[in-house]
Design an enzyme around this catalytic site. Structure first.
Site, short mmCIF file in Angstrom:
data_model
loop_
_atom_site.label_atom_id
_atom_site.label_comp_id
_atom_site.label_asym_id
_atom_site.label_seq_id
_atom_site.Cartn_x
_atom_site.Cartn_y
_atom_site.Cartn_z
N LEU A 150 33.86 8.80 -18.96
CA LEU A 150 34.43 8.62 -20.29
C LEU A 150 35.00 9.71 -20.42
O LEU A 150 34.69 10.53 -21.07
CB LEU A 150 32.84 8.45 -21.23
CG LEU A 150 33.10 8.31 -23.05
CD1 LEU A 150 33.61 7.03 -22.70
CD2 LEU A 150 31.97 9.10 -23.61
N HIS A 151 35.61 9.44 -19.92
CA HIS A 151 37.28 10.64 -19.86
C HIS A 151 37.06 11.22 -21.05
O HIS A 151 37.53 12.77 -21.43
CB HIS A 151 38.60 9.71 -19.42
CG HIS A 151 38.02 8.73 -17.88
ND1 HIS A 151 38.07 9.18 -16.74
CD2 HIS A 151 37.94 7.71 -17.55
CE1 HIS A 151 38.02 8.60 -16.28
NE2 HIS A 151 37.52 7.61 -16.17
N ASP A 152 38.27 10.22 -22.35
CA ASP A 152 39.01 10.28 -22.80
C ASP A 152 38.61 11.43 -24.37
O ASP A 152 39.06 12.31 -25.03
CB ASP A 152 40.23 9.29 -24.13
CG ASP A 152 40.42 8.89 -22.76
OD1 ASP A 152 41.34 7.67 -23.08
OD2 ASP A 152 41.19 9.61 -22.20
N CYS B 233 36.24 13.98 -24.15
CA CYS B 233 36.28 15.04 -23.36
C CYS B 233 36.84 15.94 -24.55
O CYS B 233 37.31 17.06 -24.19
CB CYS B 233 36.33 14.66 -21.90
SG CYS B 233 34.64 14.30 -20.57
N THR C 57 35.96 14.90 -16.36
CA THR C 57 35.31 13.30 -16.83
C THR C 57 34.94 12.96 -16.17
O THR C 57 33.78 11.43 -16.37
CB THR C 57 36.72 12.12 -16.95
OG1 THR C 57 37.36 11.92 -15.92
CG2 THR C 57 37.63 13.45 -18.13
#
Ligand code: RIB
Ligand code: CA
Length: 314
Positions: free
Chosen positions: A242-244, A246, A196
């Site tokens: 932008l973690h989630d 992904c 991420t």
């Protein structure tokens, strides 16, 4: 068109969770069976409201939202208002939700759904601490053989940690729940910071949302304007990870990602390294592989997918 993939999104919104939920709701490849809120970025009383605000922003008040664990299984709750703001969705002003919260406890919904639907058909997309999933495994161990897969944002190995030097937030908040999940035998794809941190919300990428002629695009730009400031200051980058989203993007276009099937163990004893994901990347132990750990993403391809889908929302 093939049959939509039934998914449950377990989440602690959180600006990046919000973008992930919007991406899922914009993608006909999924049948969103429910959204289960968990305490994490902000307390449960806010994450369950935030989940409903996001569904209404997407024009989907029909989505079932459930409230789950108010605190981790063993440790006391650690939240992240310094990153996400007091509401957890600081940035835009989103109206209080009118859609109802489901009365069923989220953990019971997860168990009931997995026990009633055909085995191997339901995917769990986890965007926050794994408390709800850990509790579901304790409540009904038989779900372990019935989950199709878990796709989880969490952990870090080459990138190490973001909440401590060695632990990523989602795992750190509830390491005992994470250990239950990684020991469960359920097929897991783990999307850690190693991946991420390559998906940065650069100014150009955020502008693409800002100029969309719908509600969701500009709202995402406002969410990201707020969310990225903490990581931009910390890492000195143009944009923040932008973690989630992904997690959802991996289900839509796995070819954008690269990873390896390895063993992942969770530190639950040492206070110094509590919640770290010990990834046996080079197979130096005899610990059996239990997760596909994603180490890279085609960031341009990821943002192209994200903007193409979000543009389709009302
Ligand atoms: O470490 C990043 C993760 O923690 C993301 O899921 C973010 O929303 C927070 O929950
Ligand atoms: Ca999250």
């Amino acid at each position: 068109m093939t049959t939509p993939l039934p998914i449950i999104i377990d989440t602690d919104p959180g600006q990046d969770d919000a973008v992930a939920i919007l991406l899922a709701l914009a993608s006909p490849e999924f049948e969103v069976l429910g959204i289960t809120a968990v305490a994490g970025n902000v307390p449960l009383a806010r994450t369950e409201v935030n989940a409903r605000k996001i569904c209404e922003l997407a024009g989907r008040p029909d989505i079932k939202v459930f409230s789950g664990a108010i605190r981790p299984m063993v440790r006391t709750l650690v939240t992240a208002e310094h990153v996400h703001g007091k509401t957890g969705l600081d940035g835009p002003v989103l109206p209080d939700p009118k859609m109802p919260l489901q009365s069923q406890y989220a953990v019971d919904f997860i168990v009931e759904t997995l026990m009633s639907r055909p085995a191997g058909t339901v995917t769990l997309c986890t965007l926050g601490p794994l408390t709800n999933i850990g509790l579901a495994l304790v409540r009904e161990p038989r779900i372990a053989s019935r989950v199709k897969q878990i796709v989880a944002m969490g952990g870090g190995y080459f990138e190490q940690g973001n909440v401590t030097p060695s632990a990523e937030f989602n795992i750190y908040v509830d390491p005992q729940a994470a250990r239950l999940v990684f020991d469960s035998g359920i097929p897991i794809t783990l999307i850690p910071l190693d991946c991420t941190h390559q998906a940065l919300t650069t100014a150009k990428r955020v502008e693409a949302f800002r100029k969309m002629p719908n509600n969701s695009g500009p709202a995402i730009a406002a969410l990201l304007d707020f969310f990225e400031r903490f990581d931009e200051n910390k890492y000195g980058t143009d944009g923040g990870p932008l973690h989630d989203p992904c997690v959802i993007a991996w289900l839509l276009k796995p070819e954008l990602f690269k990873g390896r099937l390895v063993n992942v163990a969770i530190e639950c004893e040492s206070e110094l390294t509590m919640g770290s994901t010990v990834v046996d990347w080079w197979h130096v132990t005899k610990r059996p592989p239990n997760a596909t750990v994603i180490r890279s993403v085609d960031a341009d391809g990821f943002f192209a997918l994200l903007t193409e889908r979000i543009a389709k929302l009302a």
